[in-house]
Design a protein around this motif. Structure first.
Motif, PDB file in Angstrom:
ATOM      1  N   LYS A   1       0.842  -1.203   0.000  1.00 30.12           N
ATOM      2  CA  LYS A   1       0.000   0.000   0.000  1.00 30.12           C
ATOM      3  C   LYS A   1       0.874   1.250   0.000  1.00 30.12           C
ATOM      4  N   SER A   2       1.920   1.235   0.797  1.00 32.02           N
ATOM      5  CA  SER A   2       2.823   2.374   0.862  1.00 32.02           C
ATOM      6  C   SER A   2       3.508   2.578  -0.495  1.00 32.02           C
ATOM      7  N   TYR A   3       3.933   1.492  -1.109  1.00 31.17           N
ATOM      8  CA  TYR A   3       4.673   1.544  -2.375  1.00 31.17           C
ATOM      9  C   TYR A   3       3.769   1.979  -3.530  1.00 31.17           C
ATOM     10  N   PHE A   4       2.604   1.333  -3.650  1.00 25.23           N
ATOM     11  CA  PHE A   4       1.754   1.551  -4.821  1.00 25.23           C
ATOM     12  C   PHE A   4       0.648   2.588  -4.604  1.00 25.23           C
ATOM     13  N   GLN A   5      -0.110   2.467  -3.522  1.00 26.73           N
ATOM     14  CA  GLN A   5      -1.236   3.390  -3.310  1.00 26.73           C
ATOM     15  C   GLN A   5      -0.780   4.782  -2.910  1.00 26.73           C
ATOM     16  N   PHE A   6       0.131   4.828  -1.950  1.00 24.41           N
ATOM     17  CA  PHE A   6       0.558   6.127  -1.419  1.00 24.41           C
ATOM     18  C   PHE A   6       1.799   6.659  -2.123  1.00 24.41           C
ATOM     19  N   ASN A   7       2.392   5.799  -2.997  1.00 20.70           N
ATOM     20  CA  ASN A   7       3.570   6.199  -3.763  1.00 20.70           C
ATOM     21  C   ASN A   7       4.634   6.844  -2.877  1.00 20.70           C
ATOM     22  N   ASP A   8       4.850   6.247  -1.701  1.00 21.49           N
ATOM     23  CA  ASP A   8       5.791   6.788  -0.721  1.00 21.49           C
ATOM     24  C   ASP A   8       7.225   6.674  -1.246  1.00 21.49           C
ATOM     25  N   ARG A   9       7.899   7.796  -1.344  1.00 14.59           N
ATOM     26  CA  ARG A   9       9.258   7.846  -1.889  1.00 14.59           C
ATOM     27  C   ARG A   9      10.211   6.947  -1.104  1.00 14.59           C
ATOM     28  N   GLU A  10      10.143   7.030   0.213  1.00 13.32           N
ATOM     29  CA  GLU A  10      11.056   6.256   1.057  1.00 13.32           C
ATOM     30  C   GLU A  10      10.849   4.748   0.863  1.00 13.32           C
TER      31      GLU A  10
ATOM     32  N   THR B   1      -4.744  -8.392  -1.444  1.00 13.06           N
ATOM     33  CA  THR B   1      -4.506  -6.953  -1.579  1.00 13.06           C
ATOM     34  C   THR B   1      -3.108  -6.684  -2.117  1.00 13.06           C
ATOM     35  N   SER B   2      -2.122  -7.356  -1.550  1.00 12.83           N
ATOM     36  CA  SER B   2      -0.740  -7.159  -1.998  1.00 12.83           C
ATOM     37  C   SER B   2      -0.597  -7.514  -3.471  1.00 12.83           C
ATOM     38  N   LEU B   3      -1.163  -8.651  -3.878  1.00  8.71           N
ATOM     39  CA  LEU B   3      -1.043  -9.096  -5.266  1.00  8.71           C
ATOM     40  C   LEU B   3      -1.803  -8.177  -6.221  1.00  8.71           C
ATOM     41  N   LEU B   4      -2.945  -7.691  -5.784  1.00 11.50           N
ATOM     42  CA  LEU B   4      -3.694  -6.740  -6.599  1.00 11.50           C
ATOM     43  C   LEU B   4      -2.830  -5.517  -6.894  1.00 11.50           C
ATOM     44  N   LEU B   5      -2.139  -5.023  -5.877  1.00 15.41           N
ATOM     45  CA  LEU B   5      -1.267  -3.857  -6.047  1.00 15.41           C
ATOM     46  C   LEU B   5      -0.014  -4.204  -6.853  1.00 15.41           C
ATOM     47  N   LEU B   6       0.580  -5.351  -6.589  1.00 18.44           N
ATOM     48  CA  LEU B   6       1.779  -5.771  -7.323  1.00 18.44           C
ATOM     49  C   LEU B   6       1.500  -5.953  -8.814  1.00 18.44           C
ATOM     50  N   GLY B   7       0.254  -6.246  -9.151  1.00 20.59           N
ATOM     51  CA  GLY B   7      -0.137  -6.395 -10.545  1.00 20.59           C
ATOM     52  C   GLY B   7       0.041  -5.113 -11.350  1.00 20.59           C
TER      53      GLY B   7
END
Length: 186
Positions: A99-108, A143-149
């Motif tokens: 979620k942090s990586y894909f949804q929130f596009n968190d730089r860190e 959820t993770s796989l949906l985002l990783l897709g």
């Protein structure tokens, strides 16, 4: 605190939020404890590893960046976790990371995770989804796989196929999350 002292302290942790939060705060206040905590968490056949995973989850949810210096250890070992009390918190951490990586596009988060880390999360999540695990780990994996897709095109067709195949035999909770995930895949 030494490795042995941390191990002994974890042995006294129980399911109470108070105890888990206490240990999590200890780790957050002393970042040098994160590496030994992960080492204990990934001693996958040791019952204390489950307790370490609980603390890892609490710590990551409170301060996700606290696990970034040890991302190679985390991502490199998640696939070996197999005890249900440990799989659920590790799957939850993966969901929080994605979620942090894909949804929130968190730089860190994006800087801390490389392609190999994402591939390891993908593999572990598929294993948890198709394996004999409780519904919480499967739901976090969906959820993770949906985002990783979003990054790996092959994931969505595989995820759709697995959810459709396993839908009939799933619990009510599994079916609810699968319906929600399938709706997003369409």
């Amino acid at each position: 605190m030494t490795y042995l002292e941390l191990y002994k302290a974890l042995d006294y942790v129980n399911h109470s939020r108070t105890k888990r939060m206490e240990m999590s705060n200890l780790v957050l206040n002393d970042p040098s404890l994160m590496a030994p905590l992960m080492e204990i968490a990934f001693k996958v056949d040791d019952p204390v590893s489950c307790k370490a995973c609980w603390i890892l989850e609490f710590t990551a949810k409170k301060n996700l960046a606290s696990i970034f210096p040890n991302m190679d250890i985390f991502a490199g070992n998640i696939g070996s976790v197999h005890l249900d009390p440990a799989v659920r918190p590790i799957a939850k951490i993966c969901e929080v990371l994605m979620k942090s990586y894909f949804q929130f596009n968190d730089r860190e988060t994006r800087e801390a995770m490389n392609k190999i880390h994402l591939e390891n999360v993908t593999t572990a999540c598929f294993d948890w989804l198709i394996g004999d695990h409780k519904v919480a780990a499967k739901a976090y994996s969906m959820t993770s796989l949906l985002l990783l897709g979003r990054k790996f095109d092959w994931i969505h067709p595989e995820l759709r196929m697995i959810l459709e195949q396993n839908y009939q035999n799933g619990s009510a909770a599994y079916k609810a999350r699968a319906r929600m995930t399938l709706a997003k895949l369409r």
